[in-house]
Design an enzyme around this catalytic site. Structure first.
Site, PDB file in Angstrom:
ATOM      1  N   GLY A 243      32.352  39.890  48.207  1.00 36.52           N
ATOM      2  CA  GLY A 243      32.053  40.564  49.460  1.00 36.52           C
ATOM      3  C   GLY A 243      33.243  40.917  50.322  1.00 36.52           C
ATOM      4  O   GLY A 243      33.078  41.181  51.516  1.00 36.52           O
TER       5      GLY A 243
ATOM      6  N   HIS B 271      52.822  53.156  44.413  1.00 38.66           N
ATOM      7  CA  HIS B 271      52.855  54.391  43.633  1.00 38.66           C
ATOM      8  C   HIS B 271      53.875  55.312  44.305  1.00 38.66           C
ATOM      9  O   HIS B 271      53.769  55.595  45.506  1.00 38.66           O
ATOM     10  CB  HIS B 271      51.477  55.044  43.599  1.00 38.66           C
ATOM     11  CG  HIS B 271      50.425  54.191  42.957  1.00 38.66           C
ATOM     12  ND1 HIS B 271      50.396  53.931  41.603  1.00 38.66           N
ATOM     13  CD2 HIS B 271      49.374  53.502  43.495  1.00 38.66           C
ATOM     14  CE1 HIS B 271      49.366  53.153  41.323  1.00 38.66           C
ATOM     15  NE2 HIS B 271      48.732  52.867  42.455  1.00 38.66           N
TER      16      HIS B 271
ATOM     17  N   HIS C 112      63.321  42.157  34.682  1.00 38.55           N
ATOM     18  CA  HIS C 112      63.056  40.904  33.980  1.00 38.55           C
ATOM     19  C   HIS C 112      64.141  39.867  34.261  1.00 38.55           C
ATOM     20  O   HIS C 112      63.847  38.663  34.363  1.00 38.55           O
ATOM     21  CB  HIS C 112      62.929  41.158  32.484  1.00 38.55           C
ATOM     22  CG  HIS C 112      61.588  41.689  32.087  1.00 38.55           C
ATOM     23  ND1 HIS C 112      60.553  40.872  31.719  1.00 38.55           N
ATOM     24  CD2 HIS C 112      61.117  42.958  32.020  1.00 38.55           C
ATOM     25  CE1 HIS C 112      59.488  41.612  31.429  1.00 38.55           C
ATOM     26  NE2 HIS C 112      59.801  42.887  31.609  1.00 38.55           N
TER      27      HIS C 112
ATOM     28  N   HIS D 218      53.603  46.346  40.692  1.00 33.58           N
ATOM     29  CA  HIS D 218      52.513  45.496  41.186  1.00 33.58           C
ATOM     30  C   HIS D 218      53.050  44.083  41.367  1.00 33.58           C
ATOM     31  O   HIS D 218      53.872  43.614  40.568  1.00 33.58           O
ATOM     32  CB  HIS D 218      51.355  45.470  40.182  1.00 33.58           C
ATOM     33  CG  HIS D 218      50.466  44.275  40.315  1.00 33.58           C
ATOM     34  ND1 HIS D 218      50.585  43.177  39.489  1.00 33.58           N
ATOM     35  CD2 HIS D 218      49.455  43.988  41.168  1.00 33.58           C
ATOM     36  CE1 HIS D 218      49.681  42.265  39.834  1.00 33.58           C
ATOM     37  NE2 HIS D 218      48.997  42.728  40.844  1.00 33.58           N
TER      38      HIS D 218
ATOM     39  N   SER E  56      48.814  40.785  47.855  1.00 32.26           N
ATOM     40  CA  SER E  56      48.666  41.724  46.746  1.00 32.26           C
ATOM     41  C   SER E  56      49.360  43.021  47.116  1.00 32.26           C
ATOM     42  O   SER E  56      49.144  43.550  48.215  1.00 32.26           O
ATOM     43  CB  SER E  56      47.186  41.979  46.449  1.00 32.26           C
ATOM     44  OG  SER E  56      47.041  42.906  45.386  1.00 32.26           O
TER      45      SER E  56
ATOM     46  N   THR F 270      50.594  37.066  44.496  1.00 30.98           N
ATOM     47  CA  THR F 270      50.566  35.621  44.309  1.00 30.98           C
ATOM     48  C   THR F 270      49.444  35.075  45.173  1.00 30.98           C
ATOM     49  O   THR F 270      49.115  35.650  46.211  1.00 30.98           O
ATOM     50  CB  THR F 270      51.899  34.940  44.690  1.00 30.98           C
ATOM     51  OG1 THR F 270      52.238  35.267  46.038  1.00 30.98           O
ATOM     52  CG2 THR F 270      53.015  35.375  43.763  1.00 30.98           C
ATOM     53  N   ARG F 271      48.874  33.955  44.768  1.00 31.16           N
ATOM     54  CA  ARG F 271      47.685  33.463  45.450  1.00 31.16           C
ATOM     55  C   ARG F 271      47.500  31.964  45.199  1.00 31.16           C
ATOM     56  O   ARG F 271      48.022  31.398  44.228  1.00 31.16           O
ATOM     57  CB  ARG F 271      46.441  34.204  44.948  1.00 31.16           C
ATOM     58  CG  ARG F 271      46.227  34.051  43.450  1.00 31.16           C
ATOM     59  CD  ARG F 271      45.117  34.924  42.924  1.00 31.16           C
ATOM     60  NE  ARG F 271      44.963  34.812  41.476  1.00 31.16           N
ATOM     61  CZ  ARG F 271      45.635  35.545  40.602  1.00 31.16           C
ATOM     62  NH1 ARG F 271      46.512  36.446  41.017  1.00 31.16           N
ATOM     63  NH2 ARG F 271      45.458  35.382  39.301  1.00 31.16           N
TER      64      ARG F 271
END
Length: 298
Positions: free
Chosen positions: A281, A124, A168, A134, A120, A137-138
């Protein structure tokens, strides 16, 4: 779905997210070192502070973790975080219910084990002309299903049409080899996902996004996910190079801070990753790394 057949796939995915993290951190530190003219050029070059993060399960047992890499107050980046993590354990009842409702996965209450790995990134920038960005991927696994998700989106406070077009175009170039239908579908998904309902507007100029991606061909889905990650640097670095030396006004800085307020609202109210991280958590500093260092509201 038993865990054993997916041990190799999970290991490959986690290793890739780590490789992508290393490439991005190196590229961003190189930008800092090379920034020799324009605003903030006299400041010391920024470097990443790297911290290990840990997740503890409900009984206090080790449940994975990762690396939180944050750079603050650099020449180019005001704050950028690049996190990578691999966490596992059992989903709490609230998370089980949410997963079952949103994914339509039966049996979560009977076997609530999960495993998740990903990268992630949120940047800024010092110069308001350089867009915030931003990317994540996961891969997510349960004994009942697995899927990939994530994408990248651009968040300029001062929009340049050529920058949006380049971002794009690079996403499309990396997605098209997997089928011409992917880019328009994932672009539309990003437009819907990164929308702020209470403001009635998008948080940026979009990008590509997917969730619940599982065609049944793990290798094909993993390759698509990797190419989304590979698109990031060629999509974003040229925009930073193009804008980082531009001068800016107090009005430009004000527009940047107000736009960051929109970004903070979205991440705290709507972002699924933020909600999942806090509910399961994970280290709250790592989960909330995406928040800007400064923002304002009218």
């Amino acid at each position: 779905m038993d865990a054993a057949p997916f041990a190799t796939e999970r290991s490959r995915a986690a290793a890739w997210f780590g490789e992508l993290r290393d490439a991005i951190v190196a590229a961003f530190e190189a930008l800092e070192a090379s920034h020799a003219e324009g605003p903030f050029a006299d400041a010391p070059p920024g470097t990443f502070e790297v911290t290990q993060t840990r997740r503890r399960g409900e009984d206090g047992e080790d449940a994975g973790g990762g690396l939180m890499s944050v750079m603050r107050g650099g020449r180019v980046f005001e704050k950028v975080g690049v996190n990578v993590s691999t966490v596992y354990g059992t989903l709490a009842p609230r998370a089980q219910a949410a997963m079952a409702a949103r994914k339509g996965i039966p049996g979560m209450a009977d076997d609530p084990r999960f495993w998740a790995s990903g990268i992630s990134l949120v940047a800024h920038m010092q110069n308001p002309h350089v867009p915030a960005v931003h990317m994540n991927t996961r891969m997510f696994w349960t004994p009942h299903a697995w899927w990939f998700g994530g994408g990248a989106d651009l968040n300029p406070c001062l929009e340049y049409e050529e920058d949006t077009a380049h971002f794009h175009d690079q996403l499309r170039r990396h997605l098209d080899p997997h089928g011409a239908e992917h880019y328009p579908r994932l672009k539309a998904w990003a437009d819907e996902y990164f929308f702020i309902p209470h403001r009635g507007r998008a948080r940026g100029v979009g990008g590509a996004f997917m969730d619940d991606h599982a065609t049944g061909d793990w290798d094909a889905d993993f390759t698509l996910t990797r190419d989304i990650g590979r698109a990031f640097l060629p999509a974003y670095l040229p925009l930073v190079e193009r804008r980082r030396t531009q001068s800016f006004t107090d009005a430009d800085r004000d527009a940047q801070l107000v736009h960051r307020g929109l970004y903070a609202e979205y991440n705290l109210v709507y972002d699924r990753g933020t909600k999942f991280g806090l509910e399961t958590g994970h280290d709250p500093d790592a989960v909330l790394m995406s928040l800007p260092p400064l923002a304002k509201w009218r």
